[in-house]
Design a protein around this motif. Structure first.
Motif, PDB file in Angstrom:
ATOM      1  N   PHE A  31       0.813  -1.210   0.000  1.00  0.00           N
ATOM      2  CA  PHE A  31       0.000   0.000   0.000  1.00  0.00           C
ATOM      3  C   PHE A  31       0.851   1.267   0.000  1.00  0.00           C
ATOM      4  CE2 PHE A  31      -2.235   3.350   2.378  1.00  0.00           C
ATOM      5  CZ  PHE A  31      -3.355   3.511   1.592  1.00  0.00           C
ATOM      6  N   MET A  32       1.851   1.296   0.854  1.00  0.00           N
ATOM      7  CA  MET A  32       2.653   2.513   0.978  1.00  0.00           C
ATOM      8  C   MET A  32       3.435   2.815  -0.301  1.00  0.00           C
ATOM      9  SD  MET A  32       1.690   3.921   3.629  1.00  0.00           S
ATOM     10  CE  MET A  32       2.753   5.318   3.431  1.00  0.00           C
ATOM     11  N   TYR A  33       3.787   1.817  -1.077  1.00  0.00           N
ATOM     12  CA  TYR A  33       4.456   2.080  -2.357  1.00  0.00           C
ATOM     13  C   TYR A  33       3.521   2.812  -3.310  1.00  0.00           C
ATOM     14  CZ  TYR A  33       8.070  -1.042  -0.655  1.00  0.00           C
ATOM     15  OH  TYR A  33       9.058  -1.619   0.097  1.00  0.00           O
ATOM     16  N   PHE A  34       2.229   2.477  -3.263  1.00  0.00           N
ATOM     17  CA  PHE A  34       1.238   3.190  -4.076  1.00  0.00           C
ATOM     18  C   PHE A  34       1.103   4.634  -3.591  1.00  0.00           C
ATOM     19  CE2 PHE A  34       0.113  -1.164  -5.016  1.00  0.00           C
ATOM     20  CZ  PHE A  34      -0.160  -1.113  -6.376  1.00  0.00           C
ATOM     21  N   VAL A  35       1.130   4.825  -2.272  1.00  0.00           N
ATOM     22  CA  VAL A  35       1.049   6.174  -1.709  1.00  0.00           C
ATOM     23  C   VAL A  35       2.267   6.986  -2.131  1.00  0.00           C
ATOM     24  CG1 VAL A  35       1.034   7.524   0.426  1.00  0.00           C
ATOM     25  CG2 VAL A  35      -0.375   5.466   0.245  1.00  0.00           C
ATOM     26  N   TYR A  36       3.461   6.411  -1.961  1.00  0.00           N
ATOM     27  CA  TYR A  36       4.679   7.127  -2.367  1.00  0.00           C
ATOM     28  C   TYR A  36       4.643   7.451  -3.861  1.00  0.00           C
ATOM     29  CZ  TYR A  36       6.649   5.538   2.109  1.00  0.00           C
ATOM     30  OH  TYR A  36       6.875   5.295   3.439  1.00  0.00           O
ATOM     31  N   GLY A  37       4.196   6.490  -4.668  1.00  0.00           N
ATOM     32  CA  GLY A  37       4.106   6.702  -6.110  1.00  0.00           C
ATOM     33  C   GLY A  37       3.157   7.842  -6.450  1.00  0.00           C
ATOM     34  N   LEU A  38       2.003   7.885  -5.792  1.00  0.00           N
ATOM     35  CA  LEU A  38       1.043   8.963  -6.024  1.00  0.00           C
ATOM     36  C   LEU A  38       1.633  10.303  -5.594  1.00  0.00           C
ATOM     37  CD1 LEU A  38      -1.743  10.004  -6.838  1.00  0.00           C
ATOM     38  CD2 LEU A  38      -2.547   9.403  -4.533  1.00  0.00           C
ATOM     39  N   GLN A  39       2.302  10.330  -4.465  1.00  0.00           N
ATOM     40  CA  GLN A  39       2.900  11.579  -3.995  1.00  0.00           C
ATOM     41  C   GLN A  39       3.973  12.083  -4.958  1.00  0.00           C
ATOM     42  OE1 GLN A  39       3.943  10.208  -0.041  1.00  0.00           O
ATOM     43  NE2 GLN A  39       2.371  11.523   0.842  1.00  0.00           N
ATOM     44  N   ILE A  40       4.802  11.182  -5.438  1.00  0.00           N
ATOM     45  CA  ILE A  40       5.843  11.573  -6.392  1.00  0.00           C
ATOM     46  C   ILE A  40       5.212  12.045  -7.700  1.00  0.00           C
ATOM     47  CG2 ILE A  40       7.725  10.675  -7.831  1.00  0.00           C
ATOM     48  CD1 ILE A  40       8.459   8.877  -5.366  1.00  0.00           C
ATOM     49  N   ALA A  41       4.179  11.334  -8.163  1.00  0.00           N
ATOM     50  CA  ALA A  41       3.489  11.739  -9.398  1.00  0.00           C
ATOM     51  C   ALA A  41       2.857  13.121  -9.237  1.00  0.00           C
ATOM     52  CB  ALA A  41       2.437  10.703  -9.779  1.00  0.00           C
ATOM     53  N   LEU A  42       2.225  13.374  -8.096  1.00  0.00           N
ATOM     54  CA  LEU A  42       1.634  14.689  -7.841  1.00  0.00           C
ATOM     55  C   LEU A  42       2.703  15.772  -7.838  1.00  0.00           C
ATOM     56  CD1 LEU A  42      -0.953  13.823  -5.044  1.00  0.00           C
ATOM     57  CD2 LEU A  42      -1.485  14.720  -7.313  1.00  0.00           C
ATOM     58  N   LEU A  43       3.812  15.511  -7.158  1.00  0.00           N
ATOM     59  CA  LEU A  43       4.902  16.486  -7.103  1.00  0.00           C
ATOM     60  C   LEU A  43       5.441  16.790  -8.499  1.00  0.00           C
ATOM     61  CD1 LEU A  43       6.840  18.226  -5.440  1.00  0.00           C
ATOM     62  CD2 LEU A  43       8.311  16.214  -5.209  1.00  0.00           C
ATOM     63  N   MET A 141      -2.290  24.450  -1.457  1.00  0.00           N
ATOM     64  CA  MET A 141      -2.957  23.411  -2.232  1.00  0.00           C
ATOM     65  C   MET A 141      -1.972  22.319  -2.635  1.00  0.00           C
ATOM     66  SD  MET A 141      -3.345  22.280  -5.698  1.00  0.00           S
ATOM     67  CE  MET A 141      -2.612  23.633  -6.550  1.00  0.00           C
ATOM     68  N   CYS A 142      -0.797  22.721  -3.100  1.00  0.00           N
ATOM     69  CA  CYS A 142       0.211  21.752  -3.541  1.00  0.00           C
ATOM     70  C   CYS A 142       0.679  20.875  -2.389  1.00  0.00           C
ATOM     71  CB  CYS A 142       1.410  22.471  -4.159  1.00  0.00           C
ATOM     72  SG  CYS A 142       1.069  23.304  -5.713  1.00  0.00           S
ATOM     73  N   ILE A 143       1.045  21.493  -1.287  1.00  0.00           N
ATOM     74  CA  ILE A 143       1.549  20.749  -0.130  1.00  0.00           C
ATOM     75  C   ILE A 143       0.486  19.776   0.378  1.00  0.00           C
ATOM     76  CG2 ILE A 143       2.192  20.990   2.312  1.00  0.00           C
ATOM     77  CD1 ILE A 143       4.441  21.501   0.314  1.00  0.00           C
ATOM     78  N   ASN A 144      -0.742  20.256   0.517  1.00  0.00           N
ATOM     79  CA  ASN A 144      -1.780  19.371   1.040  1.00  0.00           C
ATOM     80  C   ASN A 144      -2.104  18.234   0.079  1.00  0.00           C
ATOM     81  OD1 ASN A 144      -3.739  18.857   3.260  1.00  0.00           O
ATOM     82  ND2 ASN A 144      -5.107  18.889   1.497  1.00  0.00           N
ATOM     83  N   SER A 145      -2.064  18.487  -1.209  1.00  0.00           N
ATOM     84  CA  SER A 145      -2.353  17.387  -2.142  1.00  0.00           C
ATOM     85  C   SER A 145      -1.307  16.289  -2.001  1.00  0.00           C
ATOM     86  CB  SER A 145      -2.441  17.892  -3.584  1.00  0.00           C
ATOM     87  OG  SER A 145      -1.204  18.385  -4.028  1.00  0.00           O
ATOM     88  N   ILE A 146      -0.076  16.665  -1.745  1.00  0.00           N
ATOM     89  CA  ILE A 146       0.983  15.666  -1.549  1.00  0.00           C
ATOM     90  C   ILE A 146       0.817  14.963  -0.200  1.00  0.00           C
ATOM     91  CG2 ILE A 146       3.476  15.354  -1.280  1.00  0.00           C
ATOM     92  CD1 ILE A 146       3.731  17.701  -3.365  1.00  0.00           C
ATOM     93  N   ILE A 147       0.531  15.731   0.844  1.00  0.00           N
ATOM     94  CA  ILE A 147       0.300  15.140   2.170  1.00  0.00           C
ATOM     95  C   ILE A 147      -0.867  14.157   2.117  1.00  0.00           C
ATOM     96  CG2 ILE A 147      -0.511  15.645   4.523  1.00  0.00           C
ATOM     97  CD1 ILE A 147       1.050  18.285   4.374  1.00  0.00           C
ATOM     98  N   SER A 148      -1.847  14.438   1.273  1.00  0.00           N
ATOM     99  CA  SER A 148      -3.082  13.644   1.202  1.00  0.00           C
ATOM    100  C   SER A 148      -2.979  12.378   0.367  1.00  0.00           C
ATOM    101  CB  SER A 148      -4.218  14.512   0.644  1.00  0.00           C
ATOM    102  OG  SER A 148      -4.480  15.586   1.489  1.00  0.00           O
ATOM    103  N   GLY A 149      -1.794  11.967  -0.034  1.00  0.00           N
ATOM    104  CA  GLY A 149      -1.644  10.787  -0.883  1.00  0.00           C
ATOM    105  C   GLY A 149      -2.376   9.566  -0.356  1.00  0.00           C
ATOM    106  N   SER A 150      -2.176   9.248   0.908  1.00  0.00           N
ATOM    107  CA  SER A 150      -2.842   8.091   1.522  1.00  0.00           C
ATOM    108  C   SER A 150      -4.344   8.316   1.606  1.00  0.00           C
ATOM    109  CB  SER A 150      -2.261   7.856   2.915  1.00  0.00           C
ATOM    110  OG  SER A 150      -2.944   6.820   3.568  1.00  0.00           O
ATOM    111  N   ASP A 151      -4.743   9.533   1.941  1.00  0.00           N
ATOM    112  CA  ASP A 151      -6.170   9.852   2.054  1.00  0.00           C
ATOM    113  C   ASP A 151      -6.885   9.685   0.712  1.00  0.00           C
ATOM    114  OD1 ASP A 151      -5.471  10.545   4.618  1.00  0.00           O
ATOM    115  OD2 ASP A 151      -5.660  12.702   4.312  1.00  0.00           O
TER     116      ASP A 151
END
Length: 178
Positions: A31-43, A141-151
């Motif tokens: 699960f956390m790899y998907f979260v990290y992947g989403l966060q990196i993609a968002l960034l 907005m940018c920071i929170n979208s990255i923080i919200s990866g798991s959410d």
């Protein structure tokens, strides 16, 4: 009761009634790899599309801390009176868990409200502002979208569960069909 940096007391789950929130064992383990992947993609998307505007370093750090604290407080406000709350940490992530049984709607609000308040609303507000204030709103907005990866991932998983499901500490109970 609020447990800070301590897990909630042990619990027994009747696995005949309650199913793991993430059924697929492989997905649960990764699960956390998907979260990290989403966060990196968002960034990457935020930088490539020019949304991310650099701010002075001190202001970035101060805003990051404020956004993070407000994000977590919004989560806590949704479940504050529902039951015990545990705030723990794993690697770079903070986790909030409740000892209460939550309805699908309340759990969905718990997961999505910080994203709505600190990402969706600032996107709309940024239309009405210009200059430094607009850059600050966009940074929030940018920071929170990255923080919200798991959410974000959890919100999708909650949405696909049957209406009437109940959620409790990593498990869900499908509605009883009559």
């Amino acid at each position: 009761m609020l447990y800070f940096m301590k897990p909630l007391p042990n619990h027994n789950i009747d696995t005949k009634e309650w199913k793991p929130f993430i059924k697929n064992q492989w997905f649960r383990m990764h699960f956390m790899y998907f979260v990290y992947g989403l966060q990196i993609a968002l960034l990457i998307c935020l930088i490539v599309f020019g949304v991310w505007k650099p701010l002075p370093g001190f202001l970035e750090i101060l805003l990051f801390i404020c956004v993070f604290v407000i994000h977590e407080l919004i989560h806590i406000a949704v479940i504050y009176k529902a039951g015990d709350i545990s705030i723990t940490r794993s690697n770079i992530f903070f986790w909030i868990a409740s000892g209460a049984v939550l309805t699908k709607l309340r759990f969905l609000i718990f997961m999505s409200l910080p994203f709505i308040v600190l990402t969706a609303i600032p996107i709309v507000l940024s239309i009405f502002f210009a200059g430094a204030l607009k850059n600050i709103i966009i940074y929030i907005m940018c920071i929170n979208s990255i923080i919200s990866g798991s959410d974000i991932i959890n919100t999708v998983l909650i949405a696909i569960k049957p209406t009437g499901s109940l959620f409790y500490r990593g498990y869900y109970k499908p509605p009883i069909n009559n």
